[in-house]
Design a protein around this motif. Structure first.
Motif, PDB file in Angstrom:
ATOM      1  N   VAL A   2     -11.147 -25.992  -4.672  1.00 25.80           N
ATOM      2  CA  VAL A   2     -10.861 -26.697  -5.909  1.00 25.80           C
ATOM      3  C   VAL A   2     -10.038 -25.776  -6.810  1.00 25.80           C
ATOM      4  N   ALA A   3      -8.958 -26.336  -7.374  1.00 28.89           N
ATOM      5  CA  ALA A   3      -8.115 -25.573  -8.293  1.00 28.89           C
ATOM      6  C   ALA A   3      -8.368 -26.080  -9.700  1.00 28.89           C
ATOM      7  N   SER A   4      -8.511 -25.164 -10.634  1.00 29.15           N
ATOM      8  CA  SER A   4      -8.727 -25.574 -12.016  1.00 29.15           C
ATOM      9  C   SER A   4      -7.812 -24.768 -12.913  1.00 29.15           C
ATOM     10  N   LEU A  39     -12.194 -34.281 -13.737  1.00 28.86           N
ATOM     11  CA  LEU A  39     -13.071 -34.577 -12.607  1.00 28.86           C
ATOM     12  C   LEU A  39     -12.216 -34.654 -11.358  1.00 28.86           C
ATOM     13  N   SER A  40     -12.792 -34.307 -10.235  1.00 31.57           N
ATOM     14  CA  SER A  40     -12.069 -34.418  -8.976  1.00 31.57           C
ATOM     15  C   SER A  40     -13.081 -34.577  -7.846  1.00 31.57           C
ATOM     16  N   VAL A  41     -12.677 -35.325  -6.835  1.00 35.66           N
ATOM     17  CA  VAL A  41     -13.604 -35.604  -5.741  1.00 35.66           C
ATOM     18  C   VAL A  41     -13.176 -34.806  -4.514  1.00 35.66           C
ATOM     19  N   PRO A  42     -14.032 -33.975  -3.991  1.00 36.90           N
ATOM     20  CA  PRO A  42     -13.699 -33.217  -2.777  1.00 36.90           C
ATOM     21  C   PRO A  42     -13.703 -34.110  -1.542  1.00 36.90           C
ATOM     22  N   PRO A  43     -13.163 -33.635  -0.411  1.00 39.87           N
ATOM     23  CA  PRO A  43     -12.930 -34.486   0.748  1.00 39.87           C
ATOM     24  C   PRO A  43     -14.128 -35.293   1.243  1.00 39.87           C
ATOM     25  N   GLY A  44     -15.315 -34.732   1.260  1.00 34.54           N
ATOM     26  CA  GLY A  44     -16.447 -35.475   1.824  1.00 34.54           C
ATOM     27  C   GLY A  44     -16.857 -36.701   1.021  1.00 34.54           C
ATOM     28  N   GLU A  45     -16.500 -36.710  -0.268  1.00 33.87           N
ATOM     29  CA  GLU A  45     -16.818 -37.801  -1.197  1.00 33.87           C
ATOM     30  C   GLU A  45     -18.311 -38.035  -1.401  1.00 33.87           C
ATOM     31  N   ASN A  46     -19.128 -37.033  -1.162  1.00 38.35           N
ATOM     32  CA  ASN A  46     -20.525 -37.198  -1.549  1.00 38.35           C
ATOM     33  C   ASN A  46     -20.885 -36.281  -2.717  1.00 38.35           C
ATOM     34  N   SER A  47     -19.878 -35.673  -3.308  1.00 38.24           N
ATOM     35  CA  SER A  47     -20.112 -34.875  -4.508  1.00 38.24           C
ATOM     36  C   SER A  47     -18.880 -34.991  -5.397  1.00 38.24           C
ATOM     37  N   VAL A  48     -18.973 -34.447  -6.604  1.00 40.87           N
ATOM     38  CA  VAL A  48     -17.837 -34.493  -7.517  1.00 40.87           C
ATOM     39  C   VAL A  48     -17.813 -33.201  -8.329  1.00 40.87           C
ATOM     40  N   VAL A  49     -16.608 -32.736  -8.623  1.00 35.59           N
ATOM     41  CA  VAL A  49     -16.455 -31.520  -9.425  1.00 35.59           C
ATOM     42  C   VAL A  49     -16.057 -31.934 -10.834  1.00 35.59           C
ATOM     43  N   SER A  97      -1.028 -30.520   0.137  1.00 35.46           N
ATOM     44  CA  SER A  97      -2.085 -30.800   1.101  1.00 35.46           C
ATOM     45  C   SER A  97      -2.099 -29.807   2.253  1.00 35.46           C
ATOM     46  N   ARG A  98      -1.104 -28.925   2.325  1.00 35.58           N
ATOM     47  CA  ARG A  98      -1.123 -27.941   3.414  1.00 35.58           C
ATOM     48  C   ARG A  98      -2.058 -26.793   3.075  1.00 35.58           C
ATOM     49  N   ASP A  99      -2.234 -25.936   4.053  1.00 39.30           N
ATOM     50  CA  ASP A  99      -3.159 -24.831   3.866  1.00 39.30           C
ATOM     51  C   ASP A  99      -2.567 -23.816   2.886  1.00 39.30           C
ATOM     52  N   LEU A 100      -3.381 -23.388   1.917  1.00 39.09           N
ATOM     53  CA  LEU A 100      -2.863 -22.491   0.892  1.00 39.09           C
ATOM     54  C   LEU A 100      -2.524 -21.119   1.464  1.00 39.09           C
ATOM     55  N   GLN A 101      -3.354 -20.632   2.341  1.00 42.30           N
ATOM     56  CA  GLN A 101      -3.207 -19.244   2.801  1.00 42.30           C
ATOM     57  C   GLN A 101      -1.979 -19.079   3.690  1.00 42.30           C
ATOM     58  N   GLN A 102      -1.728 -20.097   4.528  1.00 43.79           N
ATOM     59  CA  GLN A 102      -0.773 -19.872   5.588  1.00 43.79           C
ATOM     60  C   GLN A 102       0.592 -20.456   5.285  1.00 43.79           C
ATOM     61  N   SER A 103       0.805 -20.839   4.051  1.00 42.76           N
ATOM     62  CA  SER A 103       2.068 -21.492   3.728  1.00 42.76           C
ATOM     63  C   SER A 103       3.249 -20.550   3.909  1.00 42.76           C
ATOM     64  N   VAL A 104       3.026 -19.262   3.865  1.00 42.15           N
ATOM     65  CA  VAL A 104       4.140 -18.319   3.971  1.00 42.15           C
ATOM     66  C   VAL A 104       4.652 -18.257   5.392  1.00 42.15           C
ATOM     67  N   SER A 105       3.724 -17.978   6.300  1.00 40.40           N
ATOM     68  CA  SER A 105       4.132 -17.807   7.689  1.00 40.40           C
ATOM     69  C   SER A 105       4.555 -19.130   8.303  1.00 40.40           C
ATOM     70  N   GLN A 130      -8.236 -30.163  -9.505  1.00 39.29           N
ATOM     71  CA  GLN A 130      -7.942 -30.918  -8.297  1.00 39.29           C
ATOM     72  C   GLN A 130      -8.555 -30.273  -7.080  1.00 39.29           C
ATOM     73  N   CYS A 131      -9.107 -31.109  -6.227  1.00 39.53           N
ATOM     74  CA  CYS A 131      -9.666 -30.626  -4.979  1.00 39.53           C
ATOM     75  C   CYS A 131      -8.610 -30.748  -3.893  1.00 39.53           C
ATOM     76  N   HIS A 132      -8.685 -29.857  -2.949  1.00 37.90           N
ATOM     77  CA  HIS A 132      -7.770 -29.916  -1.813  1.00 37.90           C
ATOM     78  C   HIS A 132      -8.144 -31.120  -0.949  1.00 37.90           C
ATOM     79  N   PRO A 133      -7.144 -31.882  -0.453  1.00 32.03           N
ATOM     80  CA  PRO A 133      -7.477 -33.097   0.295  1.00 32.03           C
ATOM     81  C   PRO A 133      -8.218 -32.863   1.608  1.00 32.03           C
TER      82      PRO A 133
END
Lengths: 375, 351
Positions: free
Chosen positions: A279-281, A228-238, A315-323, A271-274
């Motif tokens: 969400v990564a599974s 289980l993991s809670v996404p940032p808004g905390e009004n739902s759960v994965v 917690s950083r952005d997944l896409q832009q970690s390279v640049s 885990q959900c991204h902060p």
């Protein structure tokens, strides 16, 4: 070389073969941080967590009772210490408070290891523990739970009694006791609630300030929920289960918002991204999958060759970690901009929708008028 | 009802002026005539002055329509034959210089690339396979011993199928289920050193499912069983198989999942086949269906080999692979076949 590799990685995955894998999502590259020569099944990674707030260290708990520290900046294992013996079972949770390490094993032995090497604090939380989690806002609070072991919240500064013990739900319609099997839990830091998922496919929300029984119970699927993991808004759960079904549940009414497709085997780590809606599974089907939580589409899918046990997102952005390394200054700005853009679109949408609604209302009224005139 | 409906192309707007219509028809006829002159394509019907967009569907007389259709079909067939003859002649004329024949497209050779395809030099996969549940068998530490049972109260073909399966697999014992739960059978099997538990499920007297459970630690595979043909129903079969250990052929298990399944089948038979028996058990995977055949072979001379099928034959299709011994309620699945999610392309295969 190793340090360059490890700095790029934004997702860390622990495998059943004892390999720590770093995944660079934007470059679609996978690095194994382990010596391939002396692998063994004893080093199977059970849990994984960040060693500090800056995310420069990864802590790994393996089956043989060792906790290893991996430095993401240097790209090597820097420390390894014995924290449990094999008789107590595998690790169910690892956590770090300021300068001390918290470990928990299946037999229910929760230990706090101060860094200075002073005496360890031991708590017996009851047998059959499936998971131990830390409250991310109050870091000396941990929750435990397992098979026939209800949810308990412990304050590590007063380790004698738990500050909250859940009470089992009322007997069922046949007046039989409902079995307890907590598989995973998470703290909702905004509302001071705790959410658990069970091996009997229930999701329960506890409110310690209110009552000992759950304030909300929802069911998903027919097979045990594993993670289980809670996404940032905390009004739902994965939640994920043993058949590889992933779904987001709404925490207001406990209804399924939608399922995420693609998983073939049991989900072990989730885990959900902060900050981002990601969400990564990972699980027994040997794939790491990253889904978008808003439209529930599959964004990335990486084959990692071994069965996977746990996943950790930076917690950083997944896409832009390279640049990021190349142009850090401009990067932060664009990132901020993007965040603002995202927020704006949301408000726009809502306003648009409102406008549309108004239009519709107007149209309907006009139609009514026309009808009336026709009549 | 419109009486002046003319069976012409659909793009003709149904204008009300008759004069216009006639004019247009004339134009179309002229165009059709031009077409015939420019490209001598096979007209649908000889001597027909209908425009090229005409289709047989629009003929309202059923007999006439049928006749025309048969003619069209015959013509097409003849054309095809001629083309083939022509090509053959060309090939013969060219002799050795003829271009190589094109490989026909099949859904297997057009298969979507699967990233889990096992590279034999991969260290990590080698380690994973070297230390999995079957490693004891492949390191020759244990010998397989198989228990075959059925769902409750087997009837007819299922019983015979189990018996014949027991003659194919060495060291196999068939037991009646006697209404026992699998959860209670498994610990007993482990204490008696069985390495496999096979459960054949039946529906309306026909075997339709198979659970293959490796003991003591799993994994468990669930297959759909179809096209079972018992020994009695086979033509030109050989004499009953001997008790020699057969050789095992595993074909086309290429992906990671396929490898696990292949290893599972391999561990069912003892290592070191007895070549005196000249018997082969084959598991052939094609398009995710696993075909089982059991043969006896003979070397007639240096070049020729004769084979003789011994039976039974059946087809398996993987439904799920579960980690651990059989536990359908609380077990963790490594792979589950989800039809609506996975079977999106005919060219995607999982094994």
């Amino acid at each position: 070389m190793a340090c360059v590799k490890s700095q790029q990685c934004s997702v860390w995955v622990g495998a059943e073969t004892g390999i720590l894998k770093g995944v660079c999502v934007s470059r679609k590259q996978v690095y194994n941080f382990c010596e391939m020569r002396n692998l063994s099944r004893d080093e199977e990674i059970c849990t994984i967590t960040w060693g500090d707030e800056h995310e420069s260290e990864v802590l790994i708990g393996s089956v043989n009772g060792r906790v290893k520290t991996f430095s993401t900046e240097k790209g090597i294992f820097t420390e390894s210490r014995e924290c449990a013996d094999l008789t107590h079972g595998r690790f169910t949770g690892l956590a770090v408070t300021d300068r001390s390490l918290i470990t928990c094993v299946e037999s229910g032995l929760l230990k706090v290891w101060p860094e200075a090497g002073n005496e360890t604090v031991e708590i017996n939380v009851g047998s059959g523990v499936c998971r131990m989690r830390q409250n991310s806002s109050e870091r000396h609070h941990v929750a435990t739970g397992g098979k026939e072991n209800p949810l308990k919240v412990w304050d590590l500064q007063r380790p004698d009694t738990p500050i909250f013990t859940a009470k089992n739900v009322a007997n069922d319609w046949l007046d039989l006791r409902v079995p307890v099997w907590v598989r995973d839990m998470a703290f909702l830091t905004q509302s001071n609630k705790i959410i658990t998922c069970t091996g009997h496919h229930q999701v329960r929300v506890y409110d310690p300030s209110c009552q000992r029984r759950p304030v909300l119970e929802a069911e998903f699927g027919e097979v045990p929920l594993t993670a289980l993991s809670v996404p940032p808004g905390e009004n739902s759960v994965v939640v994920g289960n043993t058949h590889g079904q992933l779904a987001t549940l709404d925490l207001r009414k406990g209804l399924v918002r939608g399922c995420m497709k693609g998983t073939a085997g049991s989900v072990r780590g989730l885990q959900c991204h902060p900050s981002l809606p990601l969400v990564a599974s990972c699980g027994l089907d040997r794939f790491l999958r990253i889904h978008n939580l808003q439209d529930r589409t599959l964004i990335h899918k990486v084959y990692l060759k071994s069965r996977l046990n746990c996943v950790l997102l930076s917690s950083r952005d997944l896409q832009q970690s390279v640049s990021e390394e190349e142009e850090q200054l401009g990067e932060t700005k664009t990132e901020e901009d993007e965040v603002w853009d995202a927020m704006e679109t949301v408000t726009e949408k809502s306003s648009k929708r409102a406008a549309q609604d108004e239009d519709e209302v107007r149209d309907a009224q006009e139609r009514d008028k026309k009808k009336k005139t026709k009549k | 009802m419109d009486f002046v409906e003319v069976p012409v192309s659909e793009d003709l707007p149904s204008s009300k002026g008759k004069v216009k219509k006639q004019k247009k028809q004339k134009e179309i006829r002229e165009k059709a005539a031009e077409n015939v002159e420019t490209e001598p394509e096979p007209a649908e019907a000889p001597g027909c002055s209908l425009p090229p967009t005409f289709s047989l569907k629009e003929i309202k007389n059923k007999q006439r329509r049928h006749l025309m259709f048969m003619k069209l079909k015959q013509e097409k067939r003849q054309q095809k034959l001629q083309l083939r003859k022509k090509r053959k002649k060309e090939r013969e004329a060219l002799g050795d210089k003829a271009p190589p024949k094109e490989v026909p497209k099949t859904i297997e050779n057009q298969r979507i690339y699967d990233e889990t395809t096992v590279d034999p030099e991969d260290e990590e996969v080698a380690f994973d396979e070297g230390t999995d549940e079957f490693s004891a068998y492949f390191n020759k530490l244990i010998n397989p011993k198989v228990l075959i049972t059925t769902s409750d109260r087997p009837r007819g073909r299922t019983v015979r199928f189990c018996e014949q399966l027991a003659t194919v697999i060495p060291n196999a014992y068939v037991y009646y289920r006697r209404g026992l739960a699998l959860k209670r059978i498994i610990p007993q099997c482990i204490s008696r050193d069985f390495t496999y538990l096979i459960v054949i499920n039946e529906d309306r007297k026909v075997p339709n499912g198979m659970i293959l459970c490796h003991l003591p630690e799993g994994p468990t595979a669930h297959f759909k069983v179809s096209s079972v043909r018992l020994r009695k129903e086979m033509k030109r079969r050989g004499k009953d198989p001997t008790e020699h250990y057969p050789e095992v052929i595993l074909n086309n298990f290429t992906t990671r999942l396929g490898h696990s399944i292949g290893r599972m089948f391999a561990a069912l038979f003892p290592q070191d086949p007895q070549f005196v028996g000249r018997q082969v058990a084959t598991f052939h995977n094609q398009r995710d269906f696993i075909f089982f055949r059991f043969h006896r072979y003979i070397f007639k001379n240096e070049k020729k080999v004769g084979i003789q099928e011994l039976g039974p034959r059946f087809t398996l299709k993987l439904r799920s692979l579960q980690k651990g011994t059989f536990d359908s309620k609380f077990g963790e699945y490594e792979w589950v076949h989800k039809r609506h999610e996975m079977d999106t392309s005919r060219r995607k295969f999982h094994l």
